[in-house]
Scaffold this motif. Sequence first.
Motif, PDB file in Angstrom:
ATOM      1  N   GLN A 207      25.059 100.945  77.187  1.00 61.21           N
ATOM      2  CA  GLN A 207      25.126  99.582  77.716  1.00 61.21           C
ATOM      3  C   GLN A 207      26.532  99.255  78.202  1.00 61.21           C
ATOM      4  O   GLN A 207      26.700  98.585  79.228  1.00 61.21           O
ATOM      5  CB  GLN A 207      24.678  98.587  76.650  1.00 61.21           C
ATOM      6  N   ARG A 211      27.619  98.136  82.026  1.00 59.96           N
ATOM      7  CA  ARG A 211      28.419  96.957  82.392  1.00 59.96           C
ATOM      8  C   ARG A 211      29.688  97.365  83.134  1.00 59.96           C
ATOM      9  O   ARG A 211      30.099  96.694  84.090  1.00 59.96           O
ATOM     10  CB  ARG A 211      28.770  96.158  81.133  1.00 59.96           C
ATOM     11  N   GLN A 214      29.410  98.041  86.916  1.00 61.65           N
ATOM     12  CA  GLN A 214      29.113  96.928  87.805  1.00 61.65           C
ATOM     13  C   GLN A 214      30.317  96.530  88.646  1.00 61.65           C
ATOM     14  O   GLN A 214      30.176  96.065  89.784  1.00 61.65           O
ATOM     15  CB  GLN A 214      28.621  95.727  86.987  1.00 61.65           C
TER      16      GLN A 214
END
Length: 421
Positions: A207, A211, A214
């Motif tokens: 995860q 992130r 991005q």
Amino acid sequence: MTKENIVESNTRPTQSGERVSQGLHGVRERARKNKQERFTALLHHVTPELLRESFYALKRKAAPGVDGMTWQEYATGLEDRLKDLHGRVHRGAYQAQPSKRRWIPKANGKQRPLGIAALEDKIVQQAVVTVLNEIYEEDFRGFSYGFRPNPRLQPFLDQAQNPGIGDSFLDELDQLFVWSETEAGTPQGAVISPLLSNVYLHYVLDQWTDRWRQAARGEITIVRYADDAILGFQHQDEAERYLRELKEHLRAYGLELNEEKTRLIRFGRFAALNRAERGEGKPEAFTFLGFQHVCGKNKLGRFEVRRITDGKRRRKKLQELKQELRRRMHAPIAMVGGWLRSVLHGYYQYHAVLENLPVLSRFRHQVARHWFRTLSQRSQRRPTWKQLGPVFNHWLPIPQLVHDYPDARFDARLRKGSHPR
């Protein structure tokens, strides 16, 4: 969004042949539809039927834990034992026993601690894994391949021996859920350990990487198998920044990278040109999941990643076969041949990618040589290679392509706005 999930446990078959209760199917459906939902009432899914299936899923020849109980011994009076175990689990009287520790030698001369749980603990852990998989399989990323119950990933399962991110990850994982004299870790070898490590790394690494990318300018590629991972970056500065921030991020969770196995290298379509401009020679190779990955070109002169069985892994396998052939020296040829045929078929199932077929052909020839030497020692009348050639051709299968190129199997590239599943 917390809901209890009280559903009776009629069963349905799964792709793997196991049976999952309708209640667990409902759990998975809720996990799929609502990522924010929490599950607080799952114990009722640990039924006598699930405990029975969990027992039969265990390895029957595994070493016993501190209780000394073997699989065969527990099978005597199984239904009464499972009924008693189920009752203790549900009334809160069940308590796990300490794991027996054994030390397994590693290739680098060090030792790896192996935790052997008591047989009833293995049964309960297997049942818990079945329940939790119904939830977490809806959350795990598509680039996470280790110890997942998806049949298409089976070729990878036997190759989880090269730890890359955190060589001792299972030892370092903060342990807040199991009593043990060891202050940190989850026992390697425990039935539930792979799932716990996947859950931990899902939140800590997967995860976080999602992130992180991005805000990245270029593409990022990631493939993770348990605690072994490779990442590819379009831009060097982003790769360097990611590595710095990753070290800090892992440190906050009590983890660290294995510095001996963590490298930044130039690899890919432009690696040869970029290194040549710097006078650095040909691109470096890297080893991942038993394959050495090398920058190469196909017959049309286009870039391709060539995957070759790692030399150390291949030599180790040959040495194991050599020793076993000596042990079976006086066994009937048909019996030894049948065993070797099975071994080679299994070896090809993982390693038979297109560019690796010449290596597998040499591997087959080396196996034949070891068998020839063993047969030559059986009597004073030593056979010739010409005489035994038909025997080898009959029993030793010729390697054939099993796997397409990885691009035909999965896409590990991460782009902005995408969410790999």
